[in-house]
Design a protein around this motif. Structure first.
Motif, PDB file in Angstrom:
ATOM      1  N   UNK B 261      44.304  47.407 -11.158  1.00  0.00           N
ATOM      2  CA  UNK B 261      45.165  46.885 -12.273  1.00  0.00           C
ATOM      3  C   UNK B 261      46.473  46.692 -11.575  1.00  0.00           C
ATOM      4  N   UNK B 262      46.996  47.818 -10.963  1.00  0.00           N
ATOM      5  CA  UNK B 262      48.372  47.584 -10.474  1.00  0.00           C
ATOM      6  C   UNK B 262      48.426  46.729  -9.324  1.00  0.00           C
ATOM      7  N   UNK B 270      54.103  39.986 -13.764  1.00  0.00           N
ATOM      8  CA  UNK B 270      54.635  39.519 -14.857  1.00  0.00           C
ATOM      9  C   UNK B 270      56.070  39.000 -14.373  1.00  0.00           C
ATOM     10  N   UNK B 271      56.514  38.053 -15.543  1.00  0.00           N
ATOM     11  CA  UNK B 271      57.824  37.585 -15.357  1.00  0.00           C
ATOM     12  C   UNK B 271      58.709  38.752 -15.753  1.00  0.00           C
ATOM     13  N   UNK B 272      60.163  38.612 -15.058  1.00  0.00           N
ATOM     14  CA  UNK B 272      60.973  39.612 -15.675  1.00  0.00           C
ATOM     15  C   UNK B 272      61.467  39.694 -16.854  1.00  0.00           C
ATOM     16  N   UNK B 276      61.347  42.868 -18.962  1.00  0.00           N
ATOM     17  CA  UNK B 276      62.648  43.370 -19.527  1.00  0.00           C
ATOM     18  C   UNK B 276      62.256  44.044 -20.978  1.00  0.00           C
ATOM     19  N   UNK B 281      59.095  53.298 -19.670  1.00  0.00           N
ATOM     20  CA  UNK B 281      58.361  53.831 -18.445  1.00  0.00           C
ATOM     21  C   UNK B 281      57.798  52.900 -17.707  1.00  0.00           C
ATOM     22  N   UNK B 284      59.911  50.467 -15.886  1.00  0.00           N
ATOM     23  CA  UNK B 284      60.384  51.120 -14.427  1.00  0.00           C
ATOM     24  C   UNK B 284      59.149  50.912 -13.574  1.00  0.00           C
ATOM     25  N   UNK B 285      57.761  51.125 -13.983  1.00  0.00           N
ATOM     26  CA  UNK B 285      56.797  50.832 -12.956  1.00  0.00           C
ATOM     27  C   UNK B 285      56.748  49.205 -12.538  1.00  0.00           C
ATOM     28  N   UNK B 287      58.941  46.995 -12.700  1.00  0.00           N
ATOM     29  CA  UNK B 287      60.265  46.747 -11.792  1.00  0.00           C
ATOM     30  C   UNK B 287      59.845  47.088 -10.417  1.00  0.00           C
ATOM     31  N   UNK B 288      59.425  48.477 -10.276  1.00  0.00           N
ATOM     32  CA  UNK B 288      59.419  48.960  -8.885  1.00  0.00           C
ATOM     33  C   UNK B 288      58.285  48.070  -8.074  1.00  0.00           C
ATOM     34  N   UNK B 289      57.163  47.733  -8.950  1.00  0.00           N
ATOM     35  CA  UNK B 289      56.053  46.950  -8.234  1.00  0.00           C
ATOM     36  C   UNK B 289      56.699  45.701  -7.621  1.00  0.00           C
ATOM     37  N   UNK B 290      57.429  44.911  -8.459  1.00  0.00           N
ATOM     38  CA  UNK B 290      57.926  43.872  -8.080  1.00  0.00           C
ATOM     39  C   UNK B 290      58.872  43.751  -6.991  1.00  0.00           C
ATOM     40  N   UNK B 291      59.883  44.878  -7.128  1.00  0.00           N
ATOM     41  CA  UNK B 291      60.850  45.151  -5.982  1.00  0.00           C
ATOM     42  C   UNK B 291      60.111  45.312  -4.655  1.00  0.00           C
TER      43      UNK B 291
END
Lengths: 504, 380
Positions: B261-262, B270-272, B276, B281, B284-285, B287-291
């Motif tokens: 899944x991750x 997914x798109x920002x 957003x 929680x 944040x997950x 966001x971290x995956x995309x960063x």
């Protein structure tokens, strides 16, 4: 001593158009124009003209035209007019040649030899007017991987990420200090950065109290002079940048003459009014890479690990190895300033002859960090003469995370690149501390012009990205297959990591 | 034997755009069935390919040799085979080796020497380089494909195998006698490469260890995906963008221990604007995956089916620019570029749907056997 120098420019005044309104007289801080008390006509002393084009632009009847004065009739390939003039100037003064802005010499501009890709048939291009197109960029150190755990049926992030800067588009305004530029210019950049979701950089002149409210879009600099550095300054910022070097003058420091240090600059830099502000060439507590690491961690400690720390260097011969050392020393961001980077004041010989082009530096640094498996540990910021959204998208494709805009931002606000910033007489109200001149730059209008530029360039980047079939900027970052070289040698292509056009 | 079948182009051609058709079937009960079904299914998608590449992967096809790595290798020359034989002798225990069984048919010509090895890394070799079995096999695949001219490993997993050739998929299936194998999961692919004469190695699926991947689309982020993988020691040698997708799944699932899944949210994020709006929680997950996994994002149009021991994943790009249909009937999950390919073999379906952009469809064998390797749904 009788001067051998002829004026650089010739001013043509169309007497039929001139209504003797005196705008040119009042606008010129270099005192080129004056009213002849005998007959009321206006005379121009061309020897003082710097071609900032303020008079030409503001003349209500368009009576003025500026031209380059090609007076050296026997100019040859080696002994050009510019070379002769420099020698005469120094023979007459015995001084170091000073200048402002970026390197004007015709070193190859690689942006103009790189072309972009677009989709045709096999891959649909994406229309940014219809589909999402993402430019959001996060600057800061990223771990190699993330750890995710499942708790009570929902996924939870276990890895704690280092602090990051969020940019809505991959631009920042370059470091330009209060002192080099006026207060209104900084306010305009701060407001535009806040509005556009990007950042501006204080330079090493401290941060004026009235600008603290823009802190979350502000990067504060800690440079060799440590001007204005104290607790509140670090606390106010979104990130801290250690300035080691500058593209326009690698290896040397800075010198803000005492006459520019008025009350405002004095208060912000925390130095007595009227004293010269000298930034030493090196940081006197950094004589090696391990010393840099100490400063990085001192700043991280001081800010309790809540802000990314950037290290800015000039692009020099060994830039890739230096950048690698900086990343390993703990920097979250490495900012690299190329040979075309601007300045408020630099010795001409240094500006024009020291450093390497930013294109080659980006490519070398990005590749080196990848070879060492540490590219994710720091973001790369590129600076140095970016002229358009096309230059920027190419920089990102070469491997930059985002780009610093200095000269382009000043031009947006009215700068005409006359290269006389160091005189403090900027007729456009930008590089000056003279209250009479400063008032010419309206921060409301300047902020709007900056926002417009960022908006326009963002949109152009979206269009180009969509054309490539890409809808997120991170898919272009370091994606050199979307670049092709035109008219470049094998060596240049190898360093850029780019194939020649025609190679599929 | 002419070299043309396996002519590797120079670096200029490391990315070949292509269109395609794909199909996949898995029995989530782990029941085995013959390879003819997947051939029949992909056959319907004949017009989505152009005869320049077809291929299959079957899982559970080597039950008696389940503990050994099954290497399928193409050879341009006897000399290449001698070099690979010597390499295996030095580093592996070779239990069995021989021709991959094929059927002579007029549609498939210019076949290379196709060889199969059932092997196990020698303990000494593993100790010498301090690698686990999987990493050692990965390194061996990259070594043979990169360093031994005229040799190409196209399958290297346990109890699974890939079969591919230049030709239409239905002919490739007959050529490799897939009707004589039985497996619980099958993947098929027909290729429409657009700018090269096609070589046997360029057909799908692309495999590494137990991963096999078929792909319809073009990965516009290939340039950065490749450079990102290189940071982790992967070498992209196969002149196609599909390869990076296979390696990215290997990196994220096996080496970084992410759940399916991750991993899918990293590769088709997914798109920002959606992130957003998520609760904190989750935000944040993601966001971290995309960063962190921005360089792994697969950007551009694609439909991908990934096979692995005990499961299948079908996934589209984040804006669904290529077709992918899913369906269920009893214990079976079907995936295909077009519904017709599914109806052809199972006219009476329980449910048919079009998976949403970036949302993975996951099929998984639910009984104890066969064991699932490296792709647990949750990670500790």
């Amino acid at each position: 001593m009788y001067t051998l120098l002829q004026p650089d420019f010739r001013i043509k005044r169309d007497e039929e158009r001139c209504i003797r309104c005196g705008v040119c007289v009042r606008q010129c801080a270099f005192d080129v124009h004056s009213v002849d008390t005998d007959d009321g006509s206006i005379r121009s002393d061309e020897s003082k003209c710097v071609a900032c084009q303020r008079c030409e632009t503001l003349c209500p009847t368009r009576a003025l035209t500026l031209e380059e004065n090609y007076h050296v009739a026997n100019e040859n390939y080696n002994w050009t007019g510019g070379v002769l003039k420099n020698i005469w100037k120094q023979a007459e003064t015995g001084g170091v040649l000073l200048t402002g802005m970026g390197n004007p010499r015709p070193y190859r501009i690689y942006w103009d030899h790189l072309v972009l890709n677009a989709s045709q048939v096999t891959n649909p291009s994406i229309d940014p007017l219809r589909e999402p197109m993402e430019l959001r960029t996060y600057l800061g150190s990223k771990p190699d991987s993330v750890e995710v755990v499942k708790e009570n049926g929902s996924l939870k992030l276990k890895t704690k990420l280092a602090p990051q800067l969020r940019l809505d588009a991959p631009f920042l305004f370059s470091a330009m200090s209060l002192g080099a530029i006026g207060y209104n210019v900084q306010e305009a950049m701060a407001r535009a950065a806040t509005e556009m979701g990007i950042y501006w950089n204080t330079g090493e002149g401290g941060l004026h109290k009235d600008l603290y409210k823009y802190g979350k879009n502000t990067i504060v600099q800690v440079a060799s002079g440590r001007f204005g550095v104290y607790k509140d300054y670090l606390d106010a910022a979104a990130a801290v940048e250690i300035k080691i070097g500058q593209g326009a003058k690698p290896g040397i420091g800075g010198h803000l003459p005492g006459e520019k240090v008025g009350d405002l600059v004095s208060m912000t830099r925390m130095i007595p009014a009227g004293t010269d502000a000298l930034s030493p060439a090196p940081h006197h507590d950094i004589y090696s890479i391990e010393d840099l690491s100490q400063l990085i961690y001192s700043l991280k400690e001081a800010t309790e690990y809540t802000k990314p720390v950037s290290v800015k260097i000039a692009a020099v011969h060994n830039v890739a190895a230096i950048a690698s050392g900086i990343v390993r020393a703990g920097a979250d961001i490495v900012a690299i300033d190329g040979i075309r980077g601007g300045t408020g004041a630099a010795p001409t010989m240094i500006r024009d002859n020291v450093g390497i082009p930013i294109e080659l530096a980006i490519a070398a640094v990005d590749q080196r960090l990848r070879d060492e498996g540490i590219r994710n540990r720091a973001s790369i910021l590129a600076a140095g003469g970016f002229r358009s959204s096309a230059d920027i998208i190419k920089a990102i494709a070469l491997g930059a995370d985002a780009v610093y805009l200095g000269t382009a931002a000043l031009v947006a606000m009215g700068c005409h690149v006359c290269q006389k910033c160091y005189t403090g007489k900027c007729n456009w109200g930008i590089a000056t501390q003279d209250p009479y001149l400063e008032r010419r730059l309206n921060p409301d209008i300047a902020a709007e012009r900056l926002s417009n530029l960022i908006h326009a360039w963002s949109h152009e980047i979206m269009e180009m990205l969509g054309g490539m079939g890409i809808n997120a900027i991170e898919s272009l970052r370091g994606n050199r297959l979307h670049l092709r070289g035109v008219g470049l040698s094998k060596t240049e292509l190898d360093i850029l990591g780019v194939r020649h056009a025609g190679a599929s | 034997m002419e070299g043309r079948w396996n002519r590797r182009y120079d670096w200029q051609y490391d990315r070949i755009p292509s269109g395609c058709g794909l199909a996949a079937i898995i029995s989530e009960a782990g029941r085995s069935f013959g390879g003819e079904e997947i051939i029949q299914s992909i056959c319907v998608l004949h017009d989505r390919s152009n005869g320049l590449g077809g291929g299959f992967a079957g899982y559970g096809i080597y039950p008696e040799k389940r503990d050994l790595f099954a290497f399928h290798v193409m050879f341009e020359s006897i000399e290449a085979k001698e070099l690979v034989d010597a390499y295996f002798d030095r580093n592996f225990y070779v239990e069995e080796s021989g021709h991959i069984p094929t059927r002579k048919i007029k549609e498939i010509t210019n076949a290379p020497l196709l060889w199969r090895y059932f092997v196990k890394p020698l303990d000494d070799s593993l100790q010498d380089c301090e690698l686990c079995e999987e990493d050692f096999v990965t390194r061996s695949v990259f070594h043979i494909n990169g360093e031994i001219p005229g040799a190409y490993v196209f399958s290297s997993g346990k109890n699974m195998g890939a079969f591919k050739a230049v030709g239409y998929p239905e002919d490739v299936g007959r050529f490799y006698r897939l009707d004589e194998y039985e497996g619980y999961s099958w993947i098929g692919h027909g290729r429409f490469p657009t700018n090269t004469p096609g070589w046997w190695g360029g057909a799908h699926p692309f495999t590494l260890l137990d991963w096999s991947l078929v792909h319809n689309g073009e990965i516009s982020s290939y340039g950065i995906n490749k450079r990102y993988l290189e940071m982790f020691g992967y070498r992209c040698e196969l002149q196609t963008d599909t390869e990076v997708a296979a390696y990215l799944f290997d990196l994220l699932l096996r080496r970084h221990g992410l759940s399916i899944e991750v991993a899918c949210k990293a590769l088709a994020s997914p798109f920002w604007s959606d992130i957003d709006r998520m609760p904190e929680e989750e935000r944040e997950l993601f966001k971290a995956i995309r960063m962190v996994y921005g360089p792994a994002l697969l950007n551009g149009p694609f439909a991908i089916v990934l096979g692995f021991t005990g499961g299948l994943i079908g996934i589209n790009d984040r804006v669904k620019l290529r077709p992918l249909v899913a369906a269920r009937k009893d214990d079976r999950l079907y995936l295909a570029s077009e519904e017709a390919a599914i109806r052809e073999i199972s006219p009476d379906l329980d449910v048919v749907w079009a998976p949403k952009a970036g949302e993975p469809v996951i099929g998984r064998v639910r009984t104890g056997e066969p064991e699932v390797v490296g792709a647990e749904e949750t990670v500790a």
